[in-house]
Design a protein around this motif. Structure first.
Motif, PDB file in Angstrom:
ATOM      1  N   HIS A 178       0.823  -1.209   0.000  1.00 48.24           N
ATOM      2  CA  HIS A 178       0.000   0.000   0.000  1.00 48.24           C
ATOM      3  C   HIS A 178       0.862   1.266   0.000  1.00 48.24           C
ATOM      4  CE1 HIS A 178      -4.159  -1.479   0.159  1.00 48.24           C
ATOM      5  NE2 HIS A 178      -3.541  -2.589   0.548  1.00 48.24           N
ATOM      6  N   GLY A 179       2.158   1.089  -0.223  1.00 43.68           N
ATOM      7  CA  GLY A 179       3.045   2.236  -0.418  1.00 43.68           C
ATOM      8  C   GLY A 179       3.368   3.029   0.832  1.00 43.68           C
ATOM      9  N   MET A 180       3.211   2.418   2.000  1.00 42.20           N
ATOM     10  CA  MET A 180       3.498   3.175   3.234  1.00 42.20           C
ATOM     11  C   MET A 180       4.986   3.175   3.541  1.00 42.20           C
ATOM     12  SD  MET A 180       0.675   2.107   5.983  1.00 42.20           S
ATOM     13  CE  MET A 180      -0.768   1.380   5.294  1.00 42.20           C
ATOM     14  N   GLY A 181       5.475   4.291   4.048  1.00 44.23           N
ATOM     15  CA  GLY A 181       6.858   4.387   4.491  1.00 44.23           C
ATOM     16  C   GLY A 181       7.043   3.639   5.798  1.00 44.23           C
ATOM     17  N   ARG A 182       8.309   3.377   6.121  1.00 40.05           N
ATOM     18  CA  ARG A 182       8.621   2.556   7.289  1.00 40.05           C
ATOM     19  C   ARG A 182       8.042   3.124   8.595  1.00 40.05           C
ATOM     20  NH1 ARG A 182      11.631  -2.358   7.173  1.00 40.05           N
ATOM     21  NH2 ARG A 182      12.389  -2.762   9.255  1.00 40.05           N
ATOM     22  N   LYS A 183       8.178   4.459   8.758  1.00 36.02           N
ATOM     23  CA  LYS A 183       7.755   5.084  10.011  1.00 36.02           C
ATOM     24  C   LYS A 183       6.235   4.968  10.185  1.00 36.02           C
ATOM     25  CE  LYS A 183       8.332   9.362  12.538  1.00 36.02           C
ATOM     26  NZ  LYS A 183       8.557  10.786  12.403  1.00 36.02           N
ATOM     27  N   LEU A 184       5.534   5.349   9.136  1.00 35.14           N
ATOM     28  CA  LEU A 184       4.069   5.276   9.198  1.00 35.14           C
ATOM     29  C   LEU A 184       3.624   3.824   9.370  1.00 35.14           C
ATOM     30  CD1 LEU A 184       1.301   6.685   8.884  1.00 35.14           C
ATOM     31  CD2 LEU A 184       1.474   6.303   6.428  1.00 35.14           C
TER      32      LEU A 184
ATOM     33  N   TYR B 268       5.262   2.547  -5.913  1.00 30.82           N
ATOM     34  CA  TYR B 268       5.683   1.420  -6.748  1.00 30.82           C
ATOM     35  C   TYR B 268       6.975   0.815  -6.199  1.00 30.82           C
ATOM     36  CZ  TYR B 268       2.352   2.080 -10.569  1.00 30.82           C
ATOM     37  OH  TYR B 268       1.208   2.138 -11.307  1.00 30.82           O
ATOM     38  N   TRP B 269       7.897   1.687  -5.845  1.00 31.63           N
ATOM     39  CA  TRP B 269       9.199   1.221  -5.358  1.00 31.63           C
ATOM     40  C   TRP B 269       9.029   0.432  -4.055  1.00 31.63           C
ATOM     41  CZ3 TRP B 269      13.789  -0.482  -5.658  1.00 31.63           C
ATOM     42  CH2 TRP B 269      14.631  -0.474  -4.553  1.00 31.63           C
ATOM     43  N   ARG B 270       8.224   0.994  -3.145  1.00 30.39           N
ATOM     44  CA  ARG B 270       8.023   0.316  -1.855  1.00 30.39           C
ATOM     45  C   ARG B 270       7.350  -1.037  -2.030  1.00 30.39           C
ATOM     46  NH1 ARG B 270       6.076   5.789   1.111  1.00 30.39           N
ATOM     47  NH2 ARG B 270       8.102   6.426   1.947  1.00 30.39           N
ATOM     48  N   ALA B 271       6.381  -1.054  -2.933  1.00 34.78           N
ATOM     49  CA  ALA B 271       5.670  -2.320  -3.162  1.00 34.78           C
ATOM     50  C   ALA B 271       6.624  -3.360  -3.761  1.00 34.78           C
ATOM     51  CB  ALA B 271       4.482  -2.098  -4.090  1.00 34.78           C
ATOM     52  N   MET B 272       7.423  -2.929  -4.731  1.00 39.64           N
ATOM     53  CA  MET B 272       8.351  -3.872  -5.363  1.00 39.64           C
ATOM     54  C   MET B 272       9.360  -4.391  -4.337  1.00 39.64           C
ATOM     55  SD  MET B 272      10.905  -3.406  -8.582  1.00 39.64           S
ATOM     56  CE  MET B 272       9.752  -3.569  -9.915  1.00 39.64           C
ATOM     57  N   TRP B 273       9.863  -3.480  -3.535  1.00 33.42           N
ATOM     58  CA  TRP B 273      10.835  -3.894  -2.530  1.00 33.42           C
ATOM     59  C   TRP B 273      10.171  -4.831  -1.502  1.00 33.42           C
ATOM     60  CZ3 TRP B 273      15.405  -5.205  -1.989  1.00 33.42           C
ATOM     61  CH2 TRP B 273      16.002  -5.335  -0.743  1.00 33.42           C
ATOM     62  N   GLY B 274       8.922  -4.538  -1.178  1.00 35.15           N
ATOM     63  CA  GLY B 274       8.164  -5.390  -0.251  1.00 35.15           C
ATOM     64  C   GLY B 274       8.043  -6.808  -0.790  1.00 35.15           C
ATOM     65  N   ILE B 275       7.729  -6.922  -2.080  1.00 38.37           N
ATOM     66  CA  ILE B 275       7.561  -8.240  -2.698  1.00 38.37           C
ATOM     67  C   ILE B 275       8.900  -8.982  -2.752  1.00 38.37           C
ATOM     68  CG2 ILE B 275       6.953  -9.417  -4.870  1.00 38.37           C
ATOM     69  CD1 ILE B 275       4.876  -7.112  -5.282  1.00 38.37           C
ATOM     70  N   ILE B 276       9.953  -8.240  -3.112  1.00 32.70           N
ATOM     71  CA  ILE B 276      11.276  -8.870  -3.207  1.00 32.70           C
ATOM     72  C   ILE B 276      11.759  -9.308  -1.818  1.00 32.70           C
ATOM     73  CG2 ILE B 276      13.722  -8.445  -3.767  1.00 32.70           C
ATOM     74  CD1 ILE B 276      12.726  -6.694  -6.108  1.00 32.70           C
ATOM     75  N   SER B 277      11.594  -8.439  -0.824  1.00 32.54           N
ATOM     76  CA  SER B 277      12.112  -8.817   0.498  1.00 32.54           C
ATOM     77  C   SER B 277      11.306  -9.971   1.087  1.00 32.54           C
ATOM     78  CB  SER B 277      12.177  -7.620   1.447  1.00 32.54           C
ATOM     79  OG  SER B 277      11.009  -6.901   1.416  1.00 32.54           O
TER      80      SER B 277
ATOM     81  N   LEU C 259       2.657  -5.955 -10.408  1.00 37.01           N
ATOM     82  CA  LEU C 259       2.760  -6.927  -9.315  1.00 37.01           C
ATOM     83  C   LEU C 259       3.406  -8.215  -9.811  1.00 37.01           C
ATOM     84  CD1 LEU C 259      -0.785  -6.361  -7.792  1.00 37.01           C
ATOM     85  CD2 LEU C 259       1.387  -5.610  -6.824  1.00 37.01           C
ATOM     86  N   LEU C 260       3.008  -8.637 -11.015  1.00 39.08           N
ATOM     87  CA  LEU C 260       3.570  -9.870 -11.579  1.00 39.08           C
ATOM     88  C   LEU C 260       5.051  -9.681 -11.904  1.00 39.08           C
ATOM     89  CD1 LEU C 260       0.614 -10.961 -13.881  1.00 39.08           C
ATOM     90  CD2 LEU C 260       1.289 -12.000 -11.728  1.00 39.08           C
ATOM     91  N   LEU C 261       5.374  -8.517 -12.429  1.00 40.68           N
ATOM     92  CA  LEU C 261       6.777  -8.242 -12.749  1.00 40.68           C
ATOM     93  C   LEU C 261       7.622  -8.219 -11.471  1.00 40.68           C
ATOM     94  CD1 LEU C 261       8.716  -7.499 -15.125  1.00 40.68           C
ATOM     95  CD2 LEU C 261       8.346  -5.114 -14.531  1.00 40.68           C
ATOM     96  N   SER C 262       7.080  -7.639 -10.422  1.00 34.74           N
ATOM     97  CA  SER C 262       7.816  -7.589  -9.146  1.00 34.74           C
ATOM     98  C   SER C 262       8.039  -8.994  -8.607  1.00 34.74           C
ATOM     99  CB  SER C 262       7.035  -6.780  -8.115  1.00 34.74           C
ATOM    100  OG  SER C 262       6.807  -5.491  -8.588  1.00 34.74           O
ATOM    101  N   LYS C 263       7.006  -9.806  -8.721  1.00 38.55           N
ATOM    102  CA  LYS C 263       7.097 -11.189  -8.261  1.00 38.55           C
ATOM    103  C   LYS C 263       8.182 -11.935  -9.057  1.00 38.55           C
ATOM    104  CE  LYS C 263       4.315 -14.349  -5.997  1.00 38.55           C
ATOM    105  NZ  LYS C 263       4.868 -14.620  -4.729  1.00 38.55           N
ATOM    106  N   LEU C 264       8.194 -11.627 -10.333  1.00 39.68           N
ATOM    107  CA  LEU C 264       9.167 -12.243 -11.228  1.00 39.68           C
ATOM    108  C   LEU C 264      10.590 -11.811 -10.879  1.00 39.68           C
ATOM    109  CD1 LEU C 264       8.751 -14.032 -13.639  1.00 39.68           C
ATOM    110  CD2 LEU C 264       8.743 -12.044 -15.101  1.00 39.68           C
ATOM    111  N   LEU C 265      10.753 -10.533 -10.622  1.00 37.03           N
ATOM    112  CA  LEU C 265      12.078 -10.012 -10.247  1.00 37.03           C
ATOM    113  C   LEU C 265      12.546 -10.649  -8.943  1.00 37.03           C
ATOM    114  CD1 LEU C 265      11.747  -6.221 -11.097  1.00 37.03           C
ATOM    115  CD2 LEU C 265      13.452  -7.778 -12.013  1.00 37.03           C
ATOM    116  N   ALA C 266      11.616 -10.817  -8.016  1.00 33.32           N
ATOM    117  CA  ALA C 266      11.958 -11.419  -6.727  1.00 33.32           C
ATOM    118  C   ALA C 266      12.462 -12.850  -6.937  1.00 33.32           C
ATOM    119  CB  ALA C 266      10.735 -11.410  -5.819  1.00 33.32           C
ATOM    120  N   GLY C 267      11.739 -13.612  -7.763  1.00 31.72           N
ATOM    121  CA  GLY C 267      12.125 -15.000  -8.049  1.00 31.72           C
ATOM    122  C   GLY C 267      13.468 -15.059  -8.761  1.00 31.72           C
TER     123      GLY C 267
END
Lengths: 246, 288
Positions: free
Chosen positions: A107-113, B27-36, B131-139
């Motif tokens: 959902h795009g939230m930053g770490r702090k939030l 987008y960046w946070r979501a992609m990083w979330g999926i990868i991590s 979302l699919l691309l992020s999943k793919l990058l993670a794999g």
């Protein structure tokens, strides 16, 4: 003044090949309202949820979440939605906090939030102390609590619950029922709760009875009792589903 | 209790529209979330890591050692001298790691869909292709980690490539991993139940691996069967293996690159269509 409409379903139909799962279903759900969607197995509850969450495509009819068309403005609509699915959708091998962080990232939230919200929601459900435990180590009731906390992290306007208390013991079930009802009052949240357990209904709740893909009743508990000329919800339900409910 | 009850529930549509920078950050946070998440899962599932390594190592230590005497290999690019069979087979085994990893991701997608956790991904407010691309990058990231561990073990077994080769293969591993992962993704959009996954093993993984240049060069196959050699030539897995093979020796195989890239784009597009609720197969699955 009436509260704003959180979910609007208009003339919605859906079929699996030849079998009609939903037939011209229409209803509205307002903020601060807890609406129980009742229906026997195969009534179309899961199909309706899949359409609202855009897992299935809406071909006939229209669904709007806070004024956003689910088909045309999918992302804006989904941002308003929190969901607890019937099956557990937590990652068993990850900890509670890892599961929740994953959701906040989506959902795009930053770490702090994210940390703030996670603490807030877990504390409200008395789960904060267990945040570093693996989900696999939690019992069914606690997993459900985590899922409810997760669904609320991004502050949705509408919370969808698909039979969230199935398989839980009575105290866990009652605690969840109580908590969700509390949310509608304190957070002005709109709730759509699919259930077939009549004891989960509160007197102020709104009811939608779905049977064979059609809305058989839509109104407050009193209104549903009145139209069915019954004194108890279970009798009203029996009348509306013509005894198909087992 | 929360800060303000119902505070952000009904903001106007205009105010909800995100600024481009904010959207990019989402987008960046979501992609990083999926990868991590994928990396955490990988770290916690040690058996998966070990089995992913054991498979190619058995091929290298047992199969290749046995075939060393039986199989004579002429000098063919990118090799500049006669090589041992273990050296020839190494890029093929790298491909094997990525092929199995792609299929493993596909299996986990089917599992996630059956178990429901896929739904959490699908109902988040981001486009499905992303979302699919992020999943793919993670794999793919996970498969690259496995490849480097495999190469380190192979190095101890005296299979050495020029040191630059170990750097050059990184971008090619990215592309080949994405291509094979996209194939897995595409298959997962077709597979309705977990039990059907055995069919994928029989009808996709094994033919793809054996009908490729992973184990034997094309000219060798041509000696016994023209048809087999043609099939191997058009097999995208062969092209991915050749791309890796050349990169490992500091060379760029343009034909293999274009072929692998094209295969990736085709598989990815088909997978995105497969997961699109209005065009794909999602509507035919489950529900009730």
């Amino acid at each position: 003044m009436k509260s704003p409409i959180a979910l609007s379903v208009e003339d919605l139909s859906f079929s699996y090949s030849e079998k009609k799962a939903l037939d011209r279903v229409s209803f509205n759900i307002r903020s601060g309202e807890c609406t129980l969607l009742l229906g026997p197995n195969g009534a179309g509850k899961s199909t309706l949820f899949s359409l609202i969450t855009r897992l299935y495509d809406t071909r006939n009819g229209r669904i709007e979440l806070c004024g956003f068309d689910i088909k045309q403005q999918t992302r804006s609509a989904l941002a308003k939605l929190g969901v607890v699915f019937q099956q557990t959708t937590l990652d068993m091998d990850l900890t509670v906090i890892q599961n929740l962080r994953y959701h906040t990232a989506l959902h795009g939230m930053g770490r702090k939030l994210a940390n703030q919200r996670i603490q807030q929601e877990l504390e409200r459900l008395s789960m904060y102390e267990r945040r570093f435990e693996k989900v696999r180590q939690l019992n069914g009731g606690h997993r459900r609590r985590v899922e409810i906390a997760r669904a609320l992290l991004h502050k949705p306007a509408l919370l969808l619950l698909d039979e969230p208390t199935v398989g839980l013991d009575v105290p866990s079930r009652l605690a969840i029922v109580e908590y969700v009802h509390q949310l509608t009052i304190e957070e002005n949240l709109a709730v759509l709760w699919a259930s077939h357990l009549i004891d989960e209904i509160y007197p102020d709740d709104h009811l939608i009875v779905l049977h064979k893909g059609r809305v058989k009743a839509n109104g407050t508990v009193d209104e549903v009792l009145k139209i069915t000329h019954t004194a108890l919800i279970k009798d009203a339900f029996y009348t509306l589903t013509q005894g198909d409910y087992a | 209790m929360t800060d303000q009850p119902g505070a952000n529930l009904y903001l106007s549509k205009g105010r909800r529209t995100k600024q481009p920078g904010v959207r990019l950050l989402h987008y960046w946070r979501a992609m990083w979330g999926i990868i991590s998440r994928e990396l955490w899962r990988f770290v916690t599932q040690r058996e998966r890591f070990i089995s992913a390594l054991v498979r190619p190592l058995v091929w290298l230590f047992v199969f290749a050692a046995g075939f060393r005497a039986a199989l004579g290999l002429a000098i063919t690019p990118p090799y500049e001298t006669y090589i041992l069979y273990e050296v020839y087979i190494t890029p093929g085994l790298i491909g094997m790691i990525q092929l199995f990893n792609g299929m493993q991701s596909s299996l986990s997608m089917v599992y996630d869909r059956e178990m429901g956790s896929m739904r959490i991904l699908m109902v988040c407010p981001l486009p499905r292709w992303f979302l699919l691309l992020s999943k793919l990058l993670a794999g793919t990231g996970v498969s690259i980690l496995q490849v480097y561990v495999f190469l380190a073990i192979a190095w101890l077994y005296d299979i050495h490539a020029p040191w630059q080769g170990y750097l050059w293969i990184l971008p090619t591993l990215m592309l080949s991993g994405l291509m094979l992962g996209a194939l897995g993704l595409l298959l997962s959009s077709f597979i309705k139940q977990l039990e059907n996954f055995a069919g994928v093993m029989n009808f996709v993984i094994f033919p793809m691996f054996f009908m490729s240049t992973a184990l034997y060069p094309l000219w060798k196959m041509k000696e016994s069967s023209e048809l087999l050699s043609r099939l191997a030539q058009y097999n995208p897995f062969s092209q991915a293996v050749e791309l890796i093979r050349f990169a490992l020796y500091g060379q760029f195989n343009q034909h293999a690159f274009i072929y692998t890239l094209a295969a990736f784009l085709i598989f990815m597009t088909a997978a995105i269509i497969g997961y699109n609720p209005s065009k794909g197969m999602m509507t035919r699955k489950g529900g009730g």
